[in-house]
Design an enzyme around this catalytic site. Structure first.
Site, PDB file in Angstrom:
ATOM      1  N   GLY A 148       2.486  -3.472 -14.248  1.00 17.25           N
ATOM      2  CA  GLY A 148       3.252  -4.024 -13.136  1.00 17.25           C
ATOM      3  C   GLY A 148       4.600  -3.364 -12.903  1.00 17.25           C
ATOM      4  CB  SER A 149       5.923  -0.802 -11.922  1.00 18.27           C
ATOM      5  OG  SER A 149       4.639  -0.328 -11.549  1.00 18.27           O
TER       6      SER A 149
END
Length: 222
Positions: A185-186
């Protein structure tokens, strides 16, 4: 097609999955536990394959448009003061990538790389307001034919612990080509000139190398 950064991990996961399946078959007596272990191993393998996928996309390579640099959801469209490189006001468009999104970063426009820098940092959740300046990140600037210089940032999130950046100062890049990869996740921030006409809305889902993020503003729009 899978991203080259994940090929080794996929191979390891495949052998682990096969190993767990064999171990459960011969060393675990209760049948329900055998099935549970085997299903868990397959699910882990499927999730890893899902995460490291890299679908082939051919961008239109249009100088009049800035394309999405990543798959995800638009979580911010705002005017910000950019102090690292531009030292002026920019329109920031932020795209959040969940663990289920494709995590390949793609060049939003064609041009020449004029700046590329890695910054170590924290691992705040990717939607945190300070993640753009406090988290592990890379900043890349591209000189484009029509928009002038535009920037983008790859930002690590609370889970992501490694950013891969291909951009090197002086090289020419093509819109839509692979620019890097962020594991888990980013977020990616676009830093655009104030006279850009933004074509997306908050919470809109975008597709890397496909969705138009901005065009050149006409005189009436300005």
């Amino acid at each position: 097609m899978f991203h080259k950064e994940g090929q080794r991990i996929i191979l390891i996961a495949f052998f682990l999955c096969a190993g767990l399946t064999l171990v459960s078959q011969y060393l675990i007596t209760p049948q329900w536990l055998q099935i549970l272990v085997q299903v868990a191993a397959i699910l882990i393998l499927v999730l890893i394959l899902q995460f490291f996928r890299n679908p082939k996309r051919v961008a239109s390579r249009n100088f009049d448009e800035i394309l999405a640099p990543a798959d995800g959801k638009v979580v911010a469209i705002e005017e910000v003061t950019e102090n690292e490189y531009f030292k002026d006001q920019r329109i920031q468009v932020s795209i959040f990538m969940s663990p289920l999104n494709v995590h390949v970063t793609r060049y939003p426009a064609s041009g020449a790389i004029t700046y590329s820098k890695y910054h170590p940092g924290k691992y705040l959740v990717a939607w945190h307001p300070k993640s753009s300046t406090d988290n592990e990140r890379t900043t890349v600037v591209i000189r484009t034919p029509l928009f002038g210089q535009i920037g983008y940032r790859q930002i690590a999130g609370a889970v992501a612990r490694r950013i891969v950046n291909y951009a090197e100062v002086g090289e020419s890049v093509q819109q839509g080509a692979d620019a890097g990869f962020i594991k888990f996740g980013s977020r990616v921030d676009l830093l655009l000139p104030l006279d850009s006409a933004i074509t997306v809305k908050l919470n809109q889902k975008v597709v890397g190398a496909k969705t138009c993020i901005a065009t050149l503003a006409t005189q009436d729009e300005e």
